[in-house]
Design an enzyme around this catalytic site. Structure first.
Site, PDB file in Angstrom:
ATOM      1  N   CYS A 149      25.586  12.785  50.899  1.00 31.87           N
ATOM      2  CA  CYS A 149      26.513  11.858  50.283  1.00 31.87           C
ATOM      3  C   CYS A 149      26.260  11.507  48.818  1.00 31.87           C
ATOM      4  CB  CYS A 149      26.346  10.586  51.100  1.00 31.87           C
ATOM      5  SG  CYS A 149      27.809   9.697  51.290  1.00 31.87           S
ATOM      6  N   GLU A 204      33.533  14.451  45.196  1.00 34.68           N
ATOM      7  CA  GLU A 204      33.029  15.672  45.808  1.00 34.68           C
ATOM      8  C   GLU A 204      33.567  15.815  47.220  1.00 34.68           C
ATOM      9  OE1 GLU A 204      28.912  14.606  45.222  1.00 34.68           O
ATOM     10  OE2 GLU A 204      28.746  14.076  47.324  1.00 34.68           O
ATOM     11  N   GLY A 231      32.199   6.569  49.347  1.00 34.42           N
ATOM     12  CA  GLY A 231      33.125   5.458  49.534  1.00 34.42           C
ATOM     13  C   GLY A 231      33.100   4.868  50.924  1.00 34.42           C
ATOM     14  N   GLU A 232      33.630   3.666  51.040  1.00 34.94           N
ATOM     15  CA  GLU A 232      33.745   2.998  52.334  1.00 34.94           C
ATOM     16  C   GLU A 232      35.226   3.040  52.733  1.00 34.94           C
ATOM     17  OE1 GLU A 232      32.072   1.780  54.959  1.00 34.94           O
ATOM     18  OE2 GLU A 232      34.085   1.279  55.624  1.00 34.94           O
ATOM     19  N   CYS A 267      31.279   3.751  45.158  1.00 37.84           N
ATOM     20  CA  CYS A 267      31.227   2.973  46.396  1.00 37.84           C
ATOM     21  C   CYS A 267      30.641   1.598  46.092  1.00 37.84           C
ATOM     22  CB  CYS A 267      30.361   3.699  47.428  1.00 37.84           C
ATOM     23  SG  CYS A 267      30.268   2.847  49.029  1.00 37.84           S
ATOM     24  N   CYS A 286      24.152   0.827  49.555  1.00 37.41           N
ATOM     25  CA  CYS A 286      23.090   1.121  50.525  1.00 37.41           C
ATOM     26  C   CYS A 286      21.930   1.758  49.753  1.00 37.41           C
ATOM     27  CB  CYS A 286      23.600   2.074  51.610  1.00 37.41           C
ATOM     28  SG  CYS A 286      24.948   1.378  52.589  1.00 37.41           S
ATOM     29  N   ASN A 328      17.976  12.505  53.824  1.00 37.62           N
ATOM     30  CA  ASN A 328      18.111  13.709  53.017  1.00 37.62           C
ATOM     31  C   ASN A 328      17.772  13.362  51.567  1.00 37.62           C
ATOM     32  OD1 ASN A 328      18.988  16.000  51.668  1.00 37.62           O
ATOM     33  ND2 ASN A 328      20.797  16.248  52.951  1.00 37.62           N
TER      34      ASN A 328
HETATM   35  N1  SAH Z   1      30.647   4.178  53.765  1.00 42.74           N
HETATM   36  C1  SAH Z   1      30.717   4.914  54.990  1.00 42.74           C
HETATM   37  C2  SAH Z   1      30.908   6.397  54.803  1.00 42.74           C
HETATM   38  C3  SAH Z   1      30.078   7.089  53.744  1.00 42.74           C
HETATM   39  S1  SAH Z   1      28.401   7.398  54.138  1.00 42.74           S
HETATM   40  C4  SAH Z   1      29.492   4.618  55.830  1.00 42.74           C
HETATM   41  O1  SAH Z   1      28.652   3.836  55.400  1.00 42.74           O
HETATM   42  O2  SAH Z   1      29.408   5.102  56.946  1.00 42.74           O
HETATM   43  C5  SAH Z   1      28.449   8.632  55.365  1.00 42.74           C
HETATM   44  C6  SAH Z   1      27.126   8.818  56.050  1.00 42.74           C
HETATM   45  O3  SAH Z   1      26.194   9.484  55.196  1.00 42.74           O
HETATM   46  C7  SAH Z   1      26.517   7.480  56.429  1.00 42.74           C
HETATM   47  O4  SAH Z   1      26.050   7.447  57.733  1.00 42.74           O
HETATM   48  C8  SAH Z   1      25.432   7.370  55.401  1.00 42.74           C
HETATM   49  O5  SAH Z   1      24.532   6.436  55.808  1.00 42.74           O
HETATM   50  C9  SAH Z   1      24.966   8.816  55.283  1.00 42.74           C
HETATM   51  N2  SAH Z   1      24.045   9.047  54.136  1.00 42.74           N
HETATM   52  C10 SAH Z   1      24.129   8.533  52.901  1.00 42.74           C
HETATM   53  N3  SAH Z   1      23.070   8.900  52.151  1.00 42.74           N
HETATM   54  C11 SAH Z   1      22.279   9.681  52.925  1.00 42.74           C
HETATM   55  C12 SAH Z   1      21.032  10.338  52.725  1.00 42.74           C
HETATM   56  N4  SAH Z   1      20.364  10.275  51.573  1.00 42.74           N
HETATM   57  N5  SAH Z   1      20.513  11.038  53.765  1.00 42.74           N
HETATM   58  C13 SAH Z   1      21.182  11.116  54.949  1.00 42.74           C
HETATM   59  N6  SAH Z   1      22.344  10.508  55.187  1.00 42.74           N
HETATM   60  C14 SAH Z   1      22.911   9.780  54.201  1.00 42.74           C
END
Ligand code: SAH
Length: 345
Positions: A332, A90, A159-160, A110, A114, A290
């Protein structure tokens, strides 16, 4: 014989393909120009008919395609892109007064898992290839209009990025070039969960973009509860690597901090954050969680503002990130996750 897809080849591999066809290496540069215009072999008018035919016999281009598009009430557009092998990623366009920011994915799935994030639900499927990374941007740029519609890029989708290191670095150098999109590094942000060794390596690449660390807690035990990476790379080590990047590039550090109800937005959390980053050239981006992911609760408006105040009282630079595209699953991996659940077919 099955055809290969040129989009999945590296620049070096493409050079070898031309050499095996008895062609000179400047063909690679010519092909890249056509690729950046998303053209088929048949349009590559500076290739002889014979060469075009040979390429066509052996390969397909395999450009990403827009499969679906969702437009939010606030103007945010979310695209589901289909890759040559049927995988889905996406990308999101957010409209700001200064231009259009495109948020892209760097991996299919990914590996980081997390707990609050939908992107890692099914683990890593595969890396995205260099020319896939580039053409996903150019495809959406073209979908938005006939000029340079995208002014900013954030590598914050699925992704990272620093675990797809070589391809992402190649992408950054290319998209910066005039023949691609000519985007300045200042207008690019890359977000990482803190892959220390690769942050240090990245500092030597001479790519001064805005590097963001997904911190989400300055307390090791709490961060470990939401980010498994903490058990391998403690946040203090990631922060030290960020400081190194800051010193090398002069760009300020950005910390991302998802605010989760009952978890990381109390007094002790603000205090720990201050202790960790005081004295740095840094900014804290507060992101209200979110969606309801796992057992986590979105913070209330009051909680959001009171945590911001706690940081400001300590003299930290912090802002709340505006939440865009709520009605189209803007966070994300949410839309892709739902697609994979078969709900929106
Ligand atoms: N892997 C990288 C980039 C992808 S995540 C990283 O960890 O930074 C990009 C951002 O979106 C990160 O800060 C992540 O924590 C956030 N994110 C992921 N899920 C989310 C959610 N449910 N609500 C708000 N932010 C979120």
């Amino acid at each position: 014989m099955d055809k290969g897809f040129l989009i999945s080849k590296t620049e070096d591999e493409i050079r070898e393909i031309f050499s095996s066809l008895g062609e000179k290496s400047f063909r690679t540069g010519q092909l890249k120009k056509w690729m950046y215009q998303l053209q088929p072999f048949s349009a590559m008018s500076n290739f002889s008919m014979q060469l075009r035919e040979k390429l066509e016999q052996r390969f397909e281009m395999g450009y990403p395609e827009i499969m679906e598009k969702f437009v939010s009430k606030d103007g945010t557009i979310k695209y589901l892109l289909k890759l040559f092998d049927g995988n889905i990623v996406e990308a999101v366009v957010m409209k700001y007064s200064y231009g259009n920011t495109l948020c892209i994915s760097t991996q299919v799935g990914c590996p980081m898992a997390c707990r609050f994030c939908a992107s890692g639900l099914n683990g890593l499927t595969r890396q995205m290839y260099p020319f896939e990374l580039i053409t996903q941007v150019l495809l959406i740029n073209r979908a938005l209009g006939s000029g340079r519609e995208i002014t900013n890029i954030v590598l914050m989708g699925t992704g990272e990025p620093l675990l797809n290191y070589d391809n992402v670095v190649y992408f950054l150098r290319e998209i910066h070039k005039e023949e691609a999109l000519g985007i300045s590094y200042r207008n690019i942000s890359l977000s990482t969960c803190g892959i220390k060794d690769n942050i240090l390596r990245f500092a030597d690449e001479d790519i001064p973009l805005t590097l963001c660390l997904s911190l989400h807690s300055a307390i090791n035990s709490k961060r470990s509860m939401i980010m498994p990476v903490e058990d391998r790379i403690p946040l203090q080590e990631a922060v030290r690597a960020m400081e190194h990047y800051q010193k090398k590039t002069g760009r300020r550090i950005v910390y991302e901090y998802i605010m989760i109800g009952d978890l990381n937005i109390g007094d002790e959390d603000a205090e720990a954050l201050w202790q960790l980053v005081k004295g740095q050239t840094a900014h804290i981006n507060l992101i209200p969680l979110n969606g309801k992911v796992g057992n986590f609760r979105e913070p209330t408006r009051h909680e959001i503002h009171s945590f911001l105040q706690k940081l400001k009282d300590r003299g930290l630079s912090a802002t709340i990130r505006r939440s865009l595209g709520q009605d189209i699953e803007g966070a994300c991996g949410q839309l892709r996750a739902r697609y994979l659940e078969n709900e929106i077919r």
